[in-house]
Design an enzyme around this catalytic site. Structure first.
Site, mmCIF file in Angstrom:
data_model
loop_
_atom_site.group_PDB
_atom_site.id
_atom_site.type_symbol
_atom_site.label_atom_id
_atom_site.label_comp_id
_atom_site.label_asym_id
_atom_site.label_seq_id
_atom_site.Cartn_x
_atom_site.Cartn_y
_atom_site.Cartn_z
ATOM 1 C CD GLU A 148 -64.680 -32.644 30.598
ATOM 2 O OE1 GLU A 148 -63.505 -32.710 31.007
ATOM 3 O OE2 GLU A 148 -65.084 -31.740 29.837
ATOM 4 C CD GLU A 247 -59.887 -30.362 28.886
ATOM 5 O OE1 GLU A 247 -60.920 -29.710 28.693
ATOM 6 O OE2 GLU A 247 -59.702 -31.060 29.909
#
Length: 279
Positions: A148, A247
């Site tokens: 990520e 998230e």
């Protein structure tokens, strides 16, 4: 597109609440944060994963992705001595083992800040060496290792689609894939769509939240400045069938259930509008 619940915001709640809420709010899966009290990898590897797997089965909510904490104390494979780096590599392998025991498809990692005085050449060498050591373990487990990119507020290592592209050239493996947390490109005026164009089949996963555009804070969809309805149109037209975790992290620790409900309601509405406007 499947939507996931990120569990970092539930760290003050009983573990069952994560699965209850994912089921009753309409999430498709859980992205499990690998921290205490619920899912610290050494705890899972020592005492087993029975409780988490039982709750997953009871509520019909799979644990698809395991995301250990790698941006804060004590683990950051980009910072410190070579001994500390090697310790972090072994820790991430433990994380992948825990993910496999949980039935996850992938372990998600990020490359955090490498230090203010570290040269770009040293950063790149350390990053590539670390991934070269981790990828064979993912391959043996039959698991994806998702890298990520972070925002420039968080890291000076991997922050863009170009960084990911370069990583994939240096460490070729079907097990190593990338993703886009939409806050990272938005705050640095990078194209979100470029992730799909540059990464192709390596574009495996997303984190979708909202953003003010001026910091790394993750906001409930619809409560920032990110053009999320238009992003939903674009994902529909690109026929994106991957996963996307909402998230929400520590900004909503006090009432994670309220905001988890609001977040998916807002994003589902945007997705429905995207369906109605798609050609």
């Amino acid at each position: 597109m499947k939507l996931g619940l990120f569990t970092s915001g539930y760290q003050r709640e009983p573990v069952e609440h994560m699965f209850q809420d994912a089921a009753r709010f309409g999430y498709d899966y859980i992205e499990l944060w690998g921290g205490r009290p619920h899912a610290y990898p050494p705890d899972l590897n020592r005492y087993g994963t029975q409780e988490l797997r039982s709750l997953s089965d009871r509520y019909g909510i799979p644990i698809s992705i395991f995301t250990p904490e790698l941006n804060a104390y004590p683990y950051n494979f980009m910072l410190g001595t070579e001994t500390q780096r090697q310790s972090c590599v072994e820790y991430i392998k433990q994380c992948m083992d825990a993910a496999s025991a949980l039935g996850c498809q992938a372990t998600l990692i990020s490359a955090a800040h490498a230090g203010n005085l570290t040269s770009r050449e040293a950063i790149w060498d350390r990053l590539v060496r670390t991934l070269q050591e981790l990828v064979p373990h993912a391959e043996r487990l039959g698991q994806k290792l998702i890298l990520e990119p972070l925002t420039p507020y968080e890291s000076n290592t991997v922050t863009s689609a170009n960084d990911l592209y370069s990583v994939f050239q240096a460490v070729p493996s079907e097990a190593l894939v990338g993703m886009c947390d939409v806050v990272a490109p938005f705050v640095q005026h990078e194209s979100i769509s470029a992730y799909f164009d540059k990464l192709g089949q390596k574009m495996y996963h997303m984190h979708i939240v909202d953003s003010s555009g001026s910091d790394d804070v993750h906001l409930v969809p619809g409560e920032g400045r990110l053009p999320l309805p238009e992003l939903m149109y674009e994902l529909k037209e690109r026929d994106y069938h991957g996963s996307a975790t909402i998230e929400l992290v520590t900004n909503y620790l006090n009432e994670p259930r309220f905001y988890a409900r609001r977040a998916i309601q807002n994003l589902r509405q945007m997705m429905q509008e995207g369906d109605s406007h798609a050609y």
